[in-house]
Design a protein around this motif. Structure first.
Motif, short mmCIF file in Angstrom:
data_model
loop_
_atom_site.label_atom_id
_atom_site.label_comp_id
_atom_site.label_asym_id
_atom_site.label_seq_id
_atom_site.Cartn_x
_atom_site.Cartn_y
_atom_site.Cartn_z
N PRO A 1 -4.89 5.23 1.03
CA PRO A 1 -4.47 3.84 0.80
C PRO A 1 -3.08 3.54 1.34
O PRO A 1 -2.81 2.43 1.81
CB PRO A 1 -4.49 3.71 -0.73
CG PRO A 1 -5.41 4.77 -1.20
CD PRO A 1 -5.30 5.89 -0.22
N ASP B 1 -2.40 -3.10 -6.76
CA ASP B 1 -3.44 -3.84 -7.46
C ASP B 1 -2.77 -5.12 -7.94
O ASP B 1 -1.88 -5.09 -8.79
CB ASP B 1 -4.00 -3.03 -8.64
CG ASP B 1 -5.28 -3.66 -9.19
OD1 ASP B 1 -5.30 -4.91 -9.31
OD2 ASP B 1 -6.23 -2.92 -9.49
N GLU C 1 -9.47 3.46 1.48
CA GLU C 1 -9.14 2.99 0.13
C GLU C 1 -9.58 3.98 -0.94
O GLU C 1 -9.01 4.04 -2.01
CB GLU C 1 -9.78 1.62 -0.12
CG GLU C 1 -9.22 0.52 0.77
CD GLU C 1 -7.75 0.20 0.48
OE1 GLU C 1 -7.44 -0.12 -0.66
OE2 GLU C 1 -6.93 0.30 1.41
N GLN C 2 -10.64 4.74 -0.66
CA GLN C 2 -11.12 5.69 -1.67
C GLN C 2 -10.64 7.12 -1.41
O GLN C 2 -10.87 8.01 -2.22
CB GLN C 2 -12.65 5.65 -1.75
CG GLN C 2 -13.38 6.19 -0.54
CD GLN C 2 -14.88 6.03 -0.68
OE1 GLN C 2 -15.38 4.93 -0.84
NE2 GLN C 2 -15.62 7.14 -0.64
N GLY D 1 -8.95 -2.09 4.90
CA GLY D 1 -8.59 -0.69 4.65
C GLY D 1 -9.73 0.29 4.88
O GLY D 1 -9.50 1.46 5.11
N LYS E 1 -16.06 7.24 -4.41
CA LYS E 1 -15.83 5.84 -4.76
C LYS E 1 -15.89 5.65 -6.29
O LYS E 1 -15.03 5.00 -6.86
CB LYS E 1 -16.88 4.96 -4.07
CG LYS E 1 -16.74 3.49 -4.45
CD LYS E 1 -17.56 2.60 -3.55
CE LYS E 1 -17.30 1.13 -3.85
NZ LYS E 1 -17.76 0.71 -5.20
N ILE F 1 -12.16 4.69 -7.29
CA ILE F 1 -12.02 3.23 -7.30
C ILE F 1 -12.54 2.64 -8.61
O ILE F 1 -11.91 1.79 -9.21
CB ILE F 1 -12.75 2.61 -6.08
CG1 ILE F 1 -12.07 3.16 -4.82
CG2 ILE F 1 -12.73 1.08 -6.15
CD1 ILE F 1 -12.15 2.35 -3.58
N ALA G 1 -3.54 3.09 5.14
CA ALA G 1 -4.16 1.79 5.40
C ALA G 1 -3.17 0.67 5.08
O ALA G 1 -3.08 -0.32 5.81
CB ALA G 1 -5.42 1.63 4.56
N GLY G 2 -2.40 0.86 3.98
CA GLY G 2 -1.47 -0.16 3.53
C GLY G 2 -0.47 -0.57 4.60
O GLY G 2 -0.13 -1.74 4.73
N ASN H 1 -1.37 2.83 -4.16
CA ASN H 1 -2.05 1.63 -3.69
C ASN H 1 -1.58 0.47 -4.55
O ASN H 1 -0.95 0.69 -5.60
CB ASN H 1 -3.57 1.76 -3.76
CG ASN H 1 -4.27 0.88 -2.73
OD1 ASN H 1 -3.64 0.04 -2.07
ND2 ASN H 1 -5.56 1.07 -2.56
N THR I 1 -11.50 -5.91 0.38
CA THR I 1 -10.15 -5.78 0.96
C THR I 1 -10.25 -5.13 2.33
O THR I 1 -11.27 -4.52 2.66
CB THR I 1 -9.24 -4.86 0.12
OG1 THR I 1 -9.91 -3.59 -0.01
CG2 THR I 1 -8.96 -5.42 -1.26
#
Ligand SMILES: Cc1cc2nc3c(=O)[nH]c(=O)nc-3n(C[C@H](O)[C@H](O)[C@H](O)COP(=O)(O)OP(=O)(O)OC[C@H]3O[C@@H](n4cnc5c(N)ncnc54)[C@H](O)[C@@H]3O)c2cc1C
Ligand code: SF4
Lengths: 417, 120
Positions: free
Chosen positions: A63, B117, A44-45, A40, A144, A148, A66-67, B115, A38
């Protein structure tokens, strides 16, 4: 071969901001190439909050920050290839990448933006005695796993290095039920934010040992413990201060290095201090048409500044593509007396806009002055309550200041006690 | 009674001294600005923290999705909230801002996804 005006390598906050800015400036054919599944990047983490206070005026998690950019990219016709790894950039700006569905691809570009981010210093970069059992990893790798992959890498944890990622992970592992026994910091001060020391360590009674390091790891297949020791002023372990701590996990948070393998291959000149490319005020490297921004250029602590810097690079790339960025007389910037480095390293003295020089100091200063001078003339001098290595500072250079400079001038930034 | 703490409202990190009597703040010293005063008072009487963690997601691209408390919660309630969150799971698809747990522990704060998914 695909033809593009702009190829952006890396789809983290830096790559996305540069691409969006170039689009806003009118660049038409833009592609972002991202190795992960993806957009980001590392955000993301980073699920804790603290992002976006400067740029959005609100506190977001990684996130979420970044989103907002991912949404903007998706709303444009900027092409995005995820799961796509860039392998090489040639001198005439042909970018070679590979992915599972299309195999090897080539992208011909007028301009390229390097936005590959940074990576953590691995264990190999440190000299710790002992075998190599499982359970030793960088703090970012653990981040991570937990955030994640939803997997806890251990139960009893020692953290080496008190950078922000290490501090954040101390809290994260504690909240998930692990026991973080101690955070050891080699230096006599922590490079992490005070807020993180209070809210990630003090809140949970996790001790921070300054001037202390891990000298040995124990265990054959899985880590069973570490030996820590105090260090002297020369950062050498002091015999007799060794202490054994039982643990199954050792997290390393000992610094970040810009990811510049691709930059080196194409012959981009790197700065010895930042480990990132040498750039001008538009973040163009010495390789024409190749720009760099974000953590690949210099390690940032605030993503807000990454966004700001990347917009500058995006604008520079657009100017280059439209043939507006030509010629000029470039002089060097130089940090002395406590200033470790300056980005940009080169400045066009024919520039017509205000520009900022970003820098970091090498130690903590209280009540010192930041002085900017050129050819013996003081251009500005500002008193700062506190300057610390962990925080990036900047000074503004105006076109008026540049007016009297010649090709042999040098802009110097120094700290005066 | 004197208590000391370090202000974290900005990177300056002023050392602050707080004088207390019968649980009441008598004086705050050492702060450079007003924010430090306010920070010290809440921190000493009712410390609040934002909570960020993750929650299991069924049928997601990833096994967990990150969440945060919609507003700060009392510091002493963090582990109790973690207990509730770790008992919870959501079904993909999940979007940023989705409420995962409403009014957790009756604190008047929701746990929301940070976030998305899209699911497998
Ligand atoms: C583990 C870790 C934790 C961090 N935590 C924080 C934090 O809590 N707060 C904070 O403000 N900052 C944090 N940072 C700093 C953070 O990296 C920056 O704030 C910001 O994410 C930098 O943006 P970037 O786009 O430059 O880099 P990144 O976000 O790292 O993005 C670079 C992107 O380039 C891609 N890429 C790299 N090489 C290639 C290639 N060859 N081909 C294709 N794609 C490639 C990567 O996959 C990645 O997506 C952290 C950094 C790390 C490493
Ligand atoms: S008291 Fe004011 S200046 Fe000092 S750390 Fe707190 S917010 Fe910053």
């Amino acid at each position: 071969m695909f033809d593009y005006d702009l190829v952006v390598v890396g789809g983290g906050p830096a790559g996305m901001a540069a691409a969006l800015k170039a689009r806003e400036e009118g660049v038409e054919k833009i592609v972002i190439l991202e190795r992960a599944e993806t957009l980001g990047g590392i955000l993301e983490q980073c699920i804790h909050t603290g992002f976006g206070l400067h740029y959005f005026g609100e506190e977001l998690s990684g996130p979420e920050y970044a989103g907002r950019f991912i949404e903007q990219v998706e709303a444009t016709d900027i092409d995005v290839y995820t799961d796509t790894m860039v392998l090489n950039i040639s001198e005439d700006n042909v970018v070679t990448a590979v992915n599972n569905s299309e195999g090897l691809m080539q992208f011909k570009a007028i301009a390229v933006v390097l936005a590959m981010g940074c990576r953590e210093r691995p264990r190999g970069a440190l000299s710790i005695a002992g075998s190599r059992p499982a359970g030793i990893m960088t703090a970012g790798t653990a981040q991570k796993y937990v955030n994640i992959d939803g997997y806890m890498p251990g139960k009893k944890v020692v953290i080496l290095g008190s950078g922000d990622i290490g501090l954040i992970m101390a809290r994260r592992m504690t909240l998930e039920g692990a026991e973080v026994k101690v955070v050891c910091e080699l230096m006599s001060y922590s490079g992490g934010l005070q807020r993180n020391i209070v809210q990630c360590l003090d809140d949970f009674g996790i001790p921070l040992r300054l001037s202390c390091t891990v000298v040995k790891t124990h265990g054959k297949d899985r880590l069973e413990g570490v030996t820590i020791a105090n260090v002297d002023e020369r950062l050498q372990p002091i015999p007799g201060t060794e202490e054994y701590i039982e643990c199954d996990t050792l997290l390393l948070s000992v610094g970040l290095i810009p990811e510049n393998e691709l930059s080196k291959d194409v012959g981009v000149e790197l700065d010895r201090v930042t480990n990132g490319p040498v750039v001008d005020e538009y973040r163009e490297t010495l390789q024409p048409g190749i720009f760099a921004c974000g953590n690949v250029l210099q390690v940032h602590d605030l993503v807000d500044y990454v966004t700001e810097e990347s917009q500058i690079a995006g604008k520079g790339a657009a100017d280059y593509i439209f043939g507006k960025k030509k010629g000029g007389t470039y002089i060097n910037t130089k940090g002395v007396d406590g200033v470790r480095y300056i980005v940009p390293q080169r400045v066009n003295i024919e520039g017509k806009e205000n520009l900022k020089l970003y820098f970091r100091v090498g130690q903590v200063f209280k009540g010192a002055k930041v002085v900017v001078e050129c050819d013996g003339n003081i251009l500005s001098s500002r008193k700062k309550v506190k300057l610390a290595p962990g925080e990036m500072e900047n000074v503004t250079i105006t076109p008026e200041m540049l007016e009297n400079m010649t090709k042999d001038s040098e802009i110097i930034v120094r700290i005066e006690q | 009674m004197k208590k000391s703490l370090i202000c974290v409202a900005c990177p300056l990190g002023c050392p602050i001294e707080i004088e207390m009597e019968n649980g009441e703040v008598i004086s705050v010293t050492g702060n450079t600005c007003k924010r430090g005063d306010a920070y010290a008072r809440t921190e000493i009487t009712n410390p609040m923290r934002s909570l960020t963690t993750s929650v299991k997601v069924e049928g997601g691209v990833h096994p967990v999705v990150p969440v945060k408390s919609s507003a700060p919660i009392p510091k002493g309630k963090m582990f109790e909230c973690m207990g509730v969150i770790n008992q919870t799971s959501v079904k993909a698809p999940v979007k940023i801002g989705d409420v995962v747990i409403e009014n957790i522990l009756g604190l008047g704060v929701d746990i929301v996804a940070t976030n998305c998914d899209s699911g497998k």
